[in-house]
Design a protein around this motif. Structure first.
Motif, PDB file in Angstrom:
ATOM      1  N   GLY A   1     -13.135 -21.112  15.699  1.00 50.28           N
ATOM      2  CA  GLY A   1     -12.775 -22.363  16.346  1.00 50.28           C
ATOM      3  C   GLY A   1     -13.703 -23.145  17.300  1.00 50.28           C
ATOM      4  N   TYR A   2     -14.087 -22.243  18.295  1.00 54.29           N
ATOM      5  CA  TYR A   2     -15.080 -22.943  19.271  1.00 54.29           C
ATOM      6  C   TYR A   2     -16.509 -22.993  19.046  1.00 54.29           C
ATOM      7  CZ  TYR A   2     -17.568 -22.745  23.758  1.00 54.29           C
ATOM      8  OH  TYR A   2     -18.554 -23.155  24.332  1.00 54.29           O
ATOM      9  N   VAL A   3     -16.997 -22.138  18.192  1.00 55.70           N
ATOM     10  CA  VAL A   3     -18.442 -22.090  17.895  1.00 55.70           C
ATOM     11  C   VAL A   3     -19.111 -23.319  17.795  1.00 55.70           C
ATOM     12  CG1 VAL A   3     -18.268 -21.538  15.404  1.00 55.70           C
ATOM     13  CG2 VAL A   3     -20.232 -20.638  16.855  1.00 55.70           C
ATOM     14  N   LEU A   4     -18.275 -24.224  16.881  1.00 57.71           N
ATOM     15  CA  LEU A   4     -19.095 -25.755  16.567  1.00 57.71           C
ATOM     16  C   LEU A   4     -19.297 -26.401  17.846  1.00 57.71           C
ATOM     17  CD1 LEU A   4     -19.859 -27.927  14.584  1.00 57.71           C
ATOM     18  CD2 LEU A   4     -17.419 -28.531  14.563  1.00 57.71           C
ATOM     19  N   TYR A   5     -18.389 -26.289  18.714  1.00 59.06           N
ATOM     20  CA  TYR A   5     -18.449 -27.426  20.130  1.00 59.06           C
ATOM     21  C   TYR A   5     -19.971 -26.731  20.864  1.00 59.06           C
ATOM     22  CZ  TYR A   5     -13.711 -28.806  19.227  1.00 59.06           C
ATOM     23  OH  TYR A   5     -12.630 -29.251  18.704  1.00 59.06           O
ATOM     24  N   ASP A   6     -19.960 -25.442  20.832  1.00 57.02           N
ATOM     25  CA  ASP A   6     -21.069 -24.706  21.582  1.00 57.02           C
ATOM     26  C   ASP A   6     -22.384 -25.134  20.781  1.00 57.02           C
ATOM     27  OD1 ASP A   6     -22.946 -22.592  22.833  1.00 57.02           O
ATOM     28  OD2 ASP A   6     -20.904 -22.067  23.470  1.00 57.02           O
ATOM     29  N   LEU A   7     -22.416 -25.093  19.559  1.00 57.24           N
ATOM     30  CA  LEU A   7     -23.757 -25.335  18.753  1.00 57.24           C
ATOM     31  C   LEU A   7     -24.031 -26.677  18.997  1.00 57.24           C
ATOM     32  CD1 LEU A   7     -23.116 -22.967  15.669  1.00 57.24           C
ATOM     33  CD2 LEU A   7     -24.999 -22.595  17.370  1.00 57.24           C
ATOM     34  N   ARG A   8     -23.300 -27.552  18.954  1.00 60.53           N
ATOM     35  CA  ARG A   8     -23.519 -29.033  19.089  1.00 60.53           C
ATOM     36  C   ARG A   8     -23.772 -29.322  20.330  1.00 60.53           C
ATOM     37  NH1 ARG A   8     -24.739 -30.856  14.190  1.00 60.53           N
ATOM     38  NH2 ARG A   8     -24.030 -32.839  14.747  1.00 60.53           N
ATOM     39  N   GLY A   9     -23.664 -28.661  21.419  1.00 55.83           N
ATOM     40  CA  GLY A   9     -23.915 -28.734  22.692  1.00 55.83           C
ATOM     41  C   GLY A   9     -22.919 -29.653  23.476  1.00 55.83           C
ATOM     42  N   TRP A  10     -21.576 -29.749  22.783  1.00 58.56           N
ATOM     43  CA  TRP A  10     -20.426 -30.420  23.412  1.00 58.56           C
ATOM     44  C   TRP A  10     -19.681 -29.674  24.406  1.00 58.56           C
ATOM     45  CZ3 TRP A  10     -18.585 -31.782  17.627  1.00 58.56           C
ATOM     46  CH2 TRP A  10     -19.336 -32.724  17.109  1.00 58.56           C
ATOM     47  N   ALA A  11     -19.940 -28.419  24.385  1.00 58.67           N
ATOM     48  CA  ALA A  11     -19.386 -27.534  25.491  1.00 58.67           C
ATOM     49  C   ALA A  11     -20.050 -26.409  25.620  1.00 58.67           C
ATOM     50  CB  ALA A  11     -17.876 -27.236  25.002  1.00 58.67           C
ATOM     51  N   MET A  12     -19.988 -25.511  26.888  1.00 62.39           N
ATOM     52  CA  MET A  12     -20.569 -24.478  27.084  1.00 62.39           C
ATOM     53  C   MET A  12     -19.601 -23.254  27.505  1.00 62.39           C
ATOM     54  SD  MET A  12     -22.591 -25.042  30.618  1.00 62.39           S
ATOM     55  CE  MET A  12     -23.843 -25.987  29.968  1.00 62.39           C
ATOM     56  N   LEU A  13     -19.947 -22.147  27.137  1.00 59.72           N
ATOM     57  CA  LEU A  13     -18.826 -21.115  27.792  1.00 59.72           C
ATOM     58  C   LEU A  13     -18.758 -20.903  29.099  1.00 59.72           C
ATOM     59  CD1 LEU A  13     -20.251 -18.026  25.788  1.00 59.72           C
ATOM     60  CD2 LEU A  13     -17.956 -19.196  25.312  1.00 59.72           C
ATOM     61  N   GLY A  14     -19.789 -21.194  30.241  1.00 54.81           N
ATOM     62  CA  GLY A  14     -19.691 -21.133  31.580  1.00 54.81           C
ATOM     63  C   GLY A  14     -19.361 -19.442  31.649  1.00 54.81           C
ATOM     64  N   ASP A  15     -19.301 -19.150  33.041  1.00 54.61           N
ATOM     65  CA  ASP A  15     -19.082 -17.879  33.282  1.00 54.61           C
ATOM     66  C   ASP A  15     -17.830 -17.212  32.864  1.00 54.61           C
ATOM     67  OD1 ASP A  15     -21.636 -17.387  34.411  1.00 54.61           O
ATOM     68  OD2 ASP A  15     -20.961 -17.412  36.620  1.00 54.61           O
ATOM     69  N   GLY A  16     -16.778 -18.165  32.933  1.00 52.51           N
ATOM     70  CA  GLY A  16     -15.565 -17.462  32.472  1.00 52.51           C
ATOM     71  C   GLY A  16     -15.501 -17.333  31.053  1.00 52.51           C
ATOM     72  N   GLY A  17     -16.263 -17.947  30.019  1.00 50.00           N
ATOM     73  CA  GLY A  17     -16.266 -17.477  28.725  1.00 50.00           C
ATOM     74  C   GLY A  17     -17.190 -16.245  28.569  1.00 50.00           C
ATOM     75  N   ALA A  18     -18.366 -16.529  28.979  1.00 47.74           N
ATOM     76  CA  ALA A  18     -19.328 -15.248  29.215  1.00 47.74           C
ATOM     77  C   ALA A  18     -18.556 -13.838  29.595  1.00 47.74           C
ATOM     78  CB  ALA A  18     -20.691 -15.744  29.579  1.00 47.74           C
ATOM     79  N   ASN A  19     -18.014 -13.904  30.633  1.00 49.89           N
ATOM     80  CA  ASN A  19     -17.177 -12.670  31.188  1.00 49.89           C
ATOM     81  C   ASN A  19     -16.301 -12.481  30.085  1.00 49.89           C
ATOM     82  OD1 ASN A  19     -18.651 -12.754  33.566  1.00 49.89           O
ATOM     83  ND2 ASN A  19     -16.678 -12.307  34.744  1.00 49.89           N
ATOM     84  N   PHE A  20     -15.411 -13.126  29.305  1.00 45.59           N
ATOM     85  CA  PHE A  20     -14.439 -12.987  28.627  1.00 45.59           C
ATOM     86  C   PHE A  20     -15.045 -12.233  27.210  1.00 45.59           C
ATOM     87  CE2 PHE A  20     -11.529 -13.876  25.035  1.00 45.59           C
ATOM     88  CZ  PHE A  20     -10.436 -13.548  25.628  1.00 45.59           C
ATOM     89  N   LEU A  21     -16.171 -12.672  26.683  1.00 42.37           N
ATOM     90  CA  LEU A  21     -16.650 -12.178  25.631  1.00 42.37           C
ATOM     91  C   LEU A  21     -17.260 -10.880  25.966  1.00 42.37           C
ATOM     92  CD1 LEU A  21     -18.564 -15.294  23.633  1.00 42.37           C
ATOM     93  CD2 LEU A  21     -16.356 -13.761  23.048  1.00 42.37           C
ATOM     94  N   GLY A  22     -17.888 -10.805  26.902  1.00 47.00           N
ATOM     95  CA  GLY A  22     -18.536  -9.603  27.176  1.00 47.00           C
ATOM     96  C   GLY A  22     -17.608  -8.314  27.448  1.00 47.00           C
ATOM     97  N   GLY A  23     -16.546  -9.051  28.324  1.00 47.32           N
ATOM     98  CA  GLY A  23     -15.422  -7.892  28.416  1.00 47.32           C
ATOM     99  C   GLY A  23     -14.802  -7.605  27.028  1.00 47.32           C
ATOM    100  N   ALA A  24     -14.595  -8.567  26.121  1.00 42.96           N
ATOM    101  CA  ALA A  24     -14.038  -8.263  24.539  1.00 42.96           C
ATOM    102  C   ALA A  24     -15.014  -6.892  24.085  1.00 42.96           C
ATOM    103  CB  ALA A  24     -13.874  -9.336  24.129  1.00 42.96           C
ATOM    104  N   LEU A  25     -16.052  -7.325  24.156  1.00 42.01           N
ATOM    105  CA  LEU A  25     -17.162  -6.450  23.608  1.00 42.01           C
ATOM    106  C   LEU A  25     -17.034  -4.953  24.004  1.00 42.01           C
ATOM    107  CD1 LEU A  25     -20.164  -8.776  22.654  1.00 42.01           C
ATOM    108  CD2 LEU A  25     -18.150  -8.205  21.480  1.00 42.01           C
ATOM    109  N   GLY A  26     -17.087  -5.020  25.293  1.00 42.67           N
ATOM    110  CA  GLY A  26     -17.044  -3.756  26.085  1.00 42.67           C
ATOM    111  C   GLY A  26     -15.725  -2.846  26.036  1.00 42.67           C
ATOM    112  N   TYR A  27     -14.506  -3.576  26.051  1.00 38.31           N
ATOM    113  CA  TYR A  27     -13.288  -3.049  25.896  1.00 38.31           C
ATOM    114  C   TYR A  27     -13.204  -2.488  24.241  1.00 38.31           C
ATOM    115  CZ  TYR A  27      -8.214  -2.640  25.625  1.00 38.31           C
ATOM    116  OH  TYR A  27      -6.805  -2.186  25.287  1.00 38.31           O
ATOM    117  N   LEU A  28     -13.621  -3.229  23.468  1.00 40.70           N
ATOM    118  CA  LEU A  28     -13.660  -2.765  22.060  1.00 40.70           C
ATOM    119  C   LEU A  28     -14.515  -1.502  21.677  1.00 40.70           C
ATOM    120  CD1 LEU A  28     -13.456  -6.126  20.073  1.00 40.70           C
ATOM    121  CD2 LEU A  28     -11.574  -4.316  20.570  1.00 40.70           C
ATOM    122  N   LEU A  29     -15.878  -1.451  22.335  1.00 40.41           N
ATOM    123  CA  LEU A  29     -16.479  -0.530  22.338  1.00 40.41           C
ATOM    124  C   LEU A  29     -16.330   0.895  23.006  1.00 40.41           C
ATOM    125  CD1 LEU A  29     -19.788  -2.734  22.837  1.00 40.41           C
ATOM    126  CD2 LEU A  29     -19.552  -0.710  20.915  1.00 40.41           C
TER     127      LEU A  29
END
Length: 258
Positions: free
Chosen positions: A179-207
């Motif tokens: 749902g979010y990826v379109l906004y990021d690819l179009r340059g309408w929004a960015m993850l920021g450290d909050g989003g990057a931390n969240f995604l990195g934490g998700a990958l680490g947690y699952l791994l």
């Protein structure tokens, strides 16, 4: 499937609402072209996964961990000045008597990583490896989040093979990203450290739920990338490699391609 579709729809609608609010309130940061862009990616992902877990049930512990890690990133978004970059930069600042928001985020994140790893193992060696894996996974997505869509596409690639791990949480994550990826690819929004931390934490947690061999291979790769990026620019490495450049630009709005 309802988790995937529900998370997709909710993140898509919420993203549009938050972009408008962020623009009006000035909650923006400048992208690599100097254009102010709303930093709402973290809020979209956190609300989608958090609400989805509360309403539909699932891995409440995992969702709580990711929300905590994401909150640390939002703290850095709000309080960080961007003067110090990389692990070396924050350590040099500490040597000068300056405690940066990035260093505080890293220290608190390390404590979270230690707590998460302690739930997965009982041996000291495995505890050290799992803590390092989780912490470096978080930082890796931060390193990737320098161009529109780069961190999100990387997260897709890692998340898809991990769907069998914590199925409920994985589906919510995948739906939120779709749902979010379109906004990021179009340059309408960015993850920021909050989003990057969240995604990195998700990958680490699952791994952390994977076999020892998979975790060891991932950790070696993480260490190699971090050592490389301390000396060289990741964006320049990607720009000079035709395959990596193609993948990096894939799906991105033409005005944002390199």
């Amino acid at each position: 499937m309802w988790r995937l579709l529900g998370a997709w729809g909710f993140s898509l609608v919420l993203g549009g609402i938050l972009i408008d609010l962020a623009r009006r309130r000035g909650y923006v940061a400048r992208n690599f072209q100097g254009t102010p862009v709303p930093m709402i990616g973290g809020l979209v992902l956190m609300f989608t996964v958090g609400l989805g877990t509360v309403v539909l049930g699932g891995d409440h512990h995992g969702a709580a961990v990711l929300l905590l890690v994401g909150t640390l990133g939002i703290m850095d978004d709000l309080l960080g000045d961007g003067e110090y970059r990389g692990i070396g930069g924050h350590l040099r600042a500490l040597g000068s008597g300056v405690i940066t928001s990035g260093l505080l985020k890293a220290l608190l994140g390390l404590l979270v990583a230690l707590g998460v790893a302690a739930r997965h193992t009982s041996s000291w060696g495995a505890l050290f490896m799992d803590t390092l894996l989780f912490a470096l996974s978080v930082n890796l997505v931060n390193l990737l989040d320098l161009r529109p869509g780069r961190a999100v596409k990387f997260s897709f690639l890692v998340l898809l093979p991990l769907l069998a791990r914590q199925w409920d949480l994985s589906l919510l994550l995948l739906g939120a990203l779709l749902g979010y990826v379109l906004y990021d690819l179009r340059g309408w929004a960015m993850l920021g450290d909050g989003g990057a931390n969240f995604l990195g934490g998700a990958l680490g947690y699952l791994l952390l739920g994977c076999s020892r061999g998979v975790k060891l291979g991932w950790l070696i790769g993480l260490l190699g990338i971090h050592l490389l990026t301390e000396r060289y620019s990741l964006s320049q490495i990607i720009r000079k490699n035709s395959l990596l450049r193609f993948l990096d630009n894939l799906g991105r709005c033409p005005r944002l391609r390199e």
